[in-house]
Design an enzyme around this catalytic site. Structure first.
Site, short mmCIF file in Angstrom:
data_model
loop_
_atom_site.label_atom_id
_atom_site.label_comp_id
_atom_site.label_asym_id
_atom_site.label_seq_id
_atom_site.Cartn_x
_atom_site.Cartn_y
_atom_site.Cartn_z
N LYS A 501 0.84 -1.19 0.00
CA LYS A 501 0.00 0.00 0.00
C LYS A 501 0.88 1.25 0.00
O LYS A 501 2.09 1.18 0.26
CB LYS A 501 -0.92 0.00 1.22
CG LYS A 501 -0.19 0.03 2.55
CD LYS A 501 -1.16 0.03 3.71
CE LYS A 501 -0.42 0.09 5.04
NZ LYS A 501 -1.34 0.19 6.19
N TYR A 727 14.69 32.09 1.69
CA TYR A 727 13.52 32.94 1.95
C TYR A 727 13.55 33.49 3.37
O TYR A 727 13.80 32.76 4.33
CB TYR A 727 12.24 32.13 1.76
CG TYR A 727 11.88 31.85 0.33
CD1 TYR A 727 11.62 32.90 -0.56
CD2 TYR A 727 11.79 30.55 -0.15
CE1 TYR A 727 11.29 32.65 -1.89
CE2 TYR A 727 11.46 30.28 -1.46
CZ TYR A 727 11.21 31.34 -2.33
OH TYR A 727 10.89 31.08 -3.64
N MET A 776 10.56 25.05 -2.47
CA MET A 776 9.78 23.99 -3.12
C MET A 776 10.67 23.01 -3.88
O MET A 776 10.48 21.80 -3.79
CB MET A 776 8.77 24.61 -4.09
CG MET A 776 7.89 23.58 -4.80
SD MET A 776 6.73 24.32 -5.95
CE MET A 776 5.61 25.13 -4.82
#
Length: 833
Positions: A501, A727, A776
């Site tokens: 799974k 950032y 990201m």
């Protein structure tokens, strides 16, 4: 060639049935690895987990007519078979191969040690293949079964053999010595690898030295103190026991006097110059590697060539041409929804058979293609060699062959006569590349198999899907090893369900399922129906349990023969309606009982109604009854776990008694298998342990690392004091600093909570902390203390040397979340050692 009557006499076995005298050329130990049935001898081995006698009927039906057995079988089932009865089939295998080895008198090199055995063997093959017709161990066939299969390959056309030997416990090497009987020995090194079965390092060394009892010479590195002392003792003892001349020692050292005294090792970008003294003469070699392991392996090879008195100009030339060794078969995503198996470093019949077995395991595409170069140094005529190759391709069901090289192209008519095989031929790799059309390779599994001189890595680059440079490597051999470790703890007859799974805990879907199906796991479990459908479409035929079935997917469950978990009366009634509407009866289902987890499942008060419903209707056949342990890994929760087991035993007994037919029961997970053996029942469910993670330190030590997440350095920058990174400027350089930007971010699954030094990565074997806030697609590492970092360097996010458990601890989570959180955009590469 041999026949059954001859082999029976050699083994002093009883020839129970003799129906003919077909030539025997191949030994088969694994029913899944049959290549040439008519000339094969099947020897079924017996272990605690499996008795291979059960596969005799299957192999007989496939055309095998020669068998060695250690237990009685119904001869009437096999009227055309030759059957030899022995006391022990493994002993018979060793005795037969030892007798075969006795027929050959050319030099045999035996290689053992903790590391480097396969590399040294393959490099010696590269260095000596121009002068000799060499037989060698396929891949790393160095075990109690691998060595006999290797030695059995010895043929009259050979004039040199190179075999490696590995052991895991005392008493094993004496068996391998009888099989290999090396005239030349190489002891590569000694370390702590695979030491679990030994009292100490010296016991392991002395056991390995047994391989060289009858050798003429032993080559070894003197700088390993324990090894040097054991070798000198061994030399004295053998000299006292043997009447003929004592074994000659050939030592090398970087620290002290030795036969080959290494003076210096000077590394540049991608080469190392090694200077040495030998017999008072200064000499050197250059090798195209800079890592310490390669340097050590190369010196072992150098010593062997000096012992063989190969001209030093030849040694220098060949050492400089050493190539990388493909230690593994890699499965990568290819162009046009294809899969690529890259094995582009050597090509011989032994390694071709192994690669084709791996290709045959892959079921994700119906069509299978082989791109094959000339096979060099076979010792056979081209016609007979490629006849054998064609027969192998036909037996494995290959649909397409691309032959590259003058020799294979010359024999193309042999392949054109194979029914169902489409073939094309090219004189060179360059010609194939010039005429390459990507649309010729669509939705197929492609094996790229070539001798090193053909540079098939260029073809691999054409066929591979271009993707993100962040990759997750999955070691299929490690998964198989880990399964074996848990299987060894199971009671006889206990079945195994493999949990695939959540994209197999981040490792992939059909790739892992293929492996589990190949290794005879009894059941698979997925979370949702669409996962099961994907596996069916990829060719997985074994039973699949769906743990979270939804009414909207009932039609797909029935269409694809999936087996749902039923955990409530509501779900049971809804699925019954669907089954009856499809005119099915006795459809397999699995009943989930709630024994304390309180997530899903029937409670004890529900059992009477459940029994009544199941007995009233014939729509279902209950395949299994199961529950879920909530804290099997926690010693402080053992009493709770025992109560869960007791309640499960009671509830499942009521169901079994009422339904009146055998039903599989299972409650145990990975931790429960070894911590609560009394709860194994009829089947266990193996999940995270299969992927190399276990809470128990003792169990963890037995497992192999499966997953390695890697990325690369995109840019390196120097920062002055006070400059910020990332950032929000959350990280500030307190000293002149060096920052490496690497190609991974939170979109790849690297959690933002690991920002600002909480997470670290390995680069050049050193930990580098995360600098600034993770973005990201990128993040920055502080590599001020690692001056050699450059663009393109590999960065390890987690793996063998930086366990995923450590990353999970830094992130204040569990390894499950780390593994399952790896983004689908991260390229998966599967390999098998």
């Amino acid at each position: 060639m041999y026949n059954a009557e001859t082999i029976s006499k050699v083994l002093k076995g009883e020839l129970l049935q003799h129906t003919g005298a077909p030539e025997i050329e191949h030994i088969v130990l694994d029913s899944r690895k049959l290549n040439f049935a008519e000339t094969s001898l099947f020897i079924p081995l017996v272990s605690a987990r499996r008795n291979a006698h059960q596969f005799i009927e299957e192999l007989y039906e496939k055309g095998v007519s020669n068998f060695i057995v250690s237990e009685s079988i119904d001869l009437q089932k096999y009227p055309n078979a030759n059957v030899i009865l022995v006391k022990d089939t493994l002993q018979a295998l060793h005795a037969l191969v030892a007798w075969h080895r006795h027929h050959f008198h050319f030099p045999v090199i035996g290689v053992t040690g903790s590391n480097g055995k396969t590399i040294v063997k393959e490099w010696l093959y590269q260095l000596l293949e121009k002068d000799h017709n060499i037989v060698r161990s396929p891949k790393s066939y160095n075990s109690q079964t691998g060595v006999p299969l290797s030695v059995w390959q010895m043929k009259p056309e050979n004039d040199l053999a190179i075999f490696e030997a590995g052991i895991s416990q005392p008493g094993e090497m004496v068996n391998l010595e009888k099989l290999i009987k090396p005239t030349i020995g190489i002891f590569t090194n000694i370390g702590e690898a695979h030491s679990e079965g030994f009292l100490n390092i010296r016991q392991k060394i002395n056991e390995k030295l047994i391989l060289f009892m009858k050798s003429d010479v032993l080559i070894y590195p003197k700088d390993y103190l324990a090894l040097n002392e054991c070798v000198l003792n061994f030399h004295n003892q053998v000299g006292k026991r043997e009447t003929d001349k004592a074994i000659q020692l050939f030592s090398w050292s970087r620290k002290t006097d030795a036969d080959l005294r290494i003076i210096s090792c000077d590394k540049n970008t991608n080469h190392t110059r090694i200077d040495a003294l030998y017999k008072g003469e200064a000499m050197h070699i250059n090798i195209p590697f800079v890592d310490e392991g390669s340097i050590e392996n190369a010196i072992n090879c150098w010593a062997l060539m000096l012992y063989l008195e190969i001209p030093h100009a030849t040694i220098i030339d060949r050492m400089d041409r050493l190539g990388n060794i493909a230690m593994r078969l890699e499965l990568r995503q290819g162009i046009n929804n294809s899969s690529i198996i890259n094995d582009s470093y050597n090509s011989d019949m032994g390694s071709l058979s192994i690669a084709l077995e791996f290709l045959q395991q892959q079921r994700q595409h119906p069509n299978k293609t082989v791109i094959l170069s000339d096979i060099l140094q076979s010792g056979k005529s081209d016609f007979s060699l490629y006849e054998e190759v064609a027969a192998l391709l036909e037996q494995k069901g290959i649909q397409k062959l691309v032959g590259i090289g003058r020799n294979i192209s010359r024999e193309k008519r042999i392949f054109q006569q194979v029914l169902g095989l489409k073939s094309s031929f090219y004189q060179s790799t360059e010609e194939f590349i010039q005429q390459f059309n990507p649309q010729d390779f669509v939705q197929e599994t492609i094996l790229v198999k070539g001798a090193r001189v053909f540079q098939f890595e260029r073809i691999g680059k054409l066929l591979e899907h271009k993707a993100h440079q962040t990759i997750l490597e999955i070691d299929l051999s490690a998964i198989a090893h880990n399964i074996t470790q848990y299987q060894a703890l199971l009671k006889p007859g206990t079945k195994l369900m493999g949990m695939v799974k959540a994209f197999s805990y981040g490792s992939g879907s059909f790739e892992i399922a293929n492996l589990l199906q190949f290794h005879g796991v009894d059941y698979l479990a997925v979370a949702y129906a669409d996962e099961g459908v994907d596996l069916r479409r990829a060719g997985i035929t074994m039973p699949i349990m769906v743990m979270n079935p939804e009414p909207s997917t009932f039609d797909a469950i029935l269409q694809w023969n999936l087996e749902p978990e039923i955990y409530s009366m509501h779900l049971l009634n809804r699925f019954e309606e669907e089954v009856r509407a499809s005119n099915k009866v006795n459809y397999p289902i699995h009943l989930k009982l709630d024994t304390g987890m309180h997530r899903l499942g029937f409670e004890k008060k529900d059992i009477p109604e459940l029994i009544s419903q199941l007995k009233e209707h014939s729509a279902f056949h209950v395949k299994s009854i199961f529950s879920h342990l909530a804290a099997s890994e926690d010693p402080e929760m053992d009493e709770f776990t025992r109560r869960q087991g007791s309640l499960f035993r009671e509830m499942s007994a009521d169901l079994q008694k009422a339904l009146g037919y055998p039903i599989i029961r299972h409650i145990s997970n990975s931790a429960g298998i070894h911590r609560h053996p009394e709860l194994q029942f009829d089947m266990v469910r193996l999940g995270i342990g299969m992927y190399g993670v276990d809470n128990s330190a003792d169990m963890q030590a037995k497992l192999k690392n499966v997953s390695t997440l890697k990325t690369t350095v995109a840019q390196v920058k120097k920062l002055a004091v006070g400059e910020t990174v990332g950032y929000g400027g959350k990280w500030t350089a307190k000293v002149p600093s060096v920052i490496a930007t690497v190609r991974i971010g939170y979109a790849d699954g690297y959690n933002r909570c690991l920002s600002n030094g909480k997470g670290q990565m390995l680069i050049h074997g050193k930990l580098a902390p995360v600098a600034g806030v993770i973005a990201m697609d990128m993040l920055m590492l502080d590599v001020t203390h690692i001056p050699e970092v450059k663009v393109g360097d590999v960065v390890t996010v987690f793996g063998e040397d930086l366990p995923v458990q450590q990353l999970a601890a830094w992130a204040d989570t569990i390894p499950y979340e780390i593994l399952t959180g790896i983004s689908q955009r991260v390229k998966r590469i599967y390999f098998q050692e």
